[in-house]
Write an enzyme that holds these catalytic residues in place. Structure first.
Site, PDB file in Angstrom:
ATOM      1  N   HIS A 135       0.898  -1.311   0.106  1.00 38.03           N
ATOM      2  CA  HIS A 135       0.094   0.056  -0.044  1.00 38.03           C
ATOM      3  C   HIS A 135       0.508   1.322  -0.212  1.00 38.03           C
ATOM      4  CE1 HIS A 135      -3.046   2.760   1.330  1.00 38.03           C
ATOM      5  NE2 HIS A 135      -2.182   3.560   2.184  1.00 38.03           N
ATOM      6  N   GLU A 136       2.209   1.149   0.472  1.00 33.78           N
ATOM      7  CA  GLU A 136       2.864   2.688   1.015  1.00 33.78           C
ATOM      8  C   GLU A 136       3.722   2.369  -0.252  1.00 33.78           C
ATOM      9  OE1 GLU A 136       2.380   4.805   2.739  1.00 33.78           O
ATOM     10  OE2 GLU A 136       1.020   3.440   4.209  1.00 33.78           O
ATOM     11  N   HIS A 139       1.482   4.512  -3.211  1.00 33.01           N
ATOM     12  CA  HIS A 139       1.284   6.331  -2.581  1.00 33.01           C
ATOM     13  C   HIS A 139       2.691   6.654  -3.739  1.00 33.01           C
ATOM     14  CE1 HIS A 139      -1.666   6.547  -0.390  1.00 33.01           C
ATOM     15  NE2 HIS A 139      -1.737   5.679   0.689  1.00 33.01           N
ATOM     16  N   GLU A 198      -5.921   7.081  -1.408  1.00 34.77           N
ATOM     17  CA  GLU A 198      -5.942   5.908  -0.181  1.00 34.77           C
ATOM     18  C   GLU A 198      -6.567   4.494  -0.765  1.00 34.77           C
ATOM     19  OE1 GLU A 198      -4.792   5.187   2.460  1.00 34.77           O
ATOM     20  OE2 GLU A 198      -3.492   6.819   2.289  1.00 34.77           O
TER      21      GLU A 198
END
Length: 273
Positions: A135-136, A139, A198
């Site tokens: 997920h990070e 980004h 997100e």
């Protein structure tokens, strides 16, 4: 010049500035979702800023360089980074593990990953840790930080222009108008875009972890564990938050599982420890 004329001219000037800034900014197309966006910085600028921030974080932290926690994070990062596609292939990936009770991890522009040891017990297995790390990393690949910088710049320009336009009004009128404009910028533009980022990072992270041979179904379990950690108490309503609510996030992840499972079935890493 009367107040009405001044306001009209100010609006025209602000809209012209905002439009010019937006249209002259760099365009970026997300390689995983196909979504087009505008960014405030070039890739070179983002990488330099990310490296600067990374060095600062490490200089202020207790950084692990060996041990089972370090080995676990590095092993997962190595698998994930080769599954980020052409966009991620341009990054100079690096990962550091920081001794801290914080339940957190992040990835800076250019691919500099920091994982705090406080999040390791929350991730019950490697697939759950791959959930948050993927997920990070998403980004960074999606350049969400640079997108938010541009959104904030445009919103601030609009608010500043409005302040000039209402300067001739009485105090109560100024306060009412500026309050409405400020709330509109925050709740109508900045926060929804943050929640969109997100959701996009969740989806991309699922694809990354699945390609890396980690079962994407573990993502639901991880975010449920994260929700338990927060207890759900004291959280702002979703419309007033930069992040989706726990229920919204888990539902979105569940809906994205078919695409992720298709990647998982093809993964060359399946079955590897």
């Amino acid at each position: 010049m009367n107040a009405r004329t001044r306001i009209i001219l100010t609006i025209v000037a602000v809209l012209s500035y905002v439009g010019y800034t937006y249209l002259s900014s760099e365009s970026f197309k997300n390689p995983e979702t196909g979504r087009s966006a505008r960014v405030a910085l070039t890739e070179v600028q983002e990488t330099a800023l990310g490296l600067q921030s990374y060095k600062q974080v490490l200089s202020e932290s207790q950084v692990l360089t060996s041990g089972p926690e370090y080995d676990r994070v590095v092993r997962i990062a190595q698998r994930l980074r080769v599954c980020t596609g052409e966009a991620g292939a341009k990054f100079q990936w690096a990962v550091s593990v920081v001794r801290s009770p914080q339940i957190n991890a992040f990835c800076l522009p250019g691919g500099k990953i920091v994982v705090y040891t406080g999040i390791l017990p929350v991730a019950a297995n490697d697939a759950q840790l791959a959930t948050v790390m993927g997920h990070e990393m998403a980004h960074a690949v999606a350049r969400h930080g640079s997108q938010r910088m541009l959104q904030t710049k445009l919103a601030n320009a609009a608010v500043t222009g409005a302040q000039v336009g209402v300067s001739g009004m009485d105090y109560e009128q100024q306060r009412a108008i500026m309050g409405a404009i400020g709330a509109g910028a925050k709740y109508g533009i900045i926060l929804p875009f943050s929640r969109e980022h997100e959701n996009e990072a969740d989806y991309m992270g699922l694809l990354y972890m699945a390609r890396a041979g980690y079962d994407p179904r573990e993502a639901e379990s991880f975010w449920k564990r994260m929700a338990q950690q927060s207890g759900g108490g004291g959280k702002p309503p979703e419309f007033a938050s930069t992040h989706p609510s726990d229920d919204t996030r888990i539902r979105h992840i569940h809906d994205s599982l078919p695409a992720a499972l298709a990647e998982y079935e093809k993964s060359r890493f399946r079955g590897q420890p």
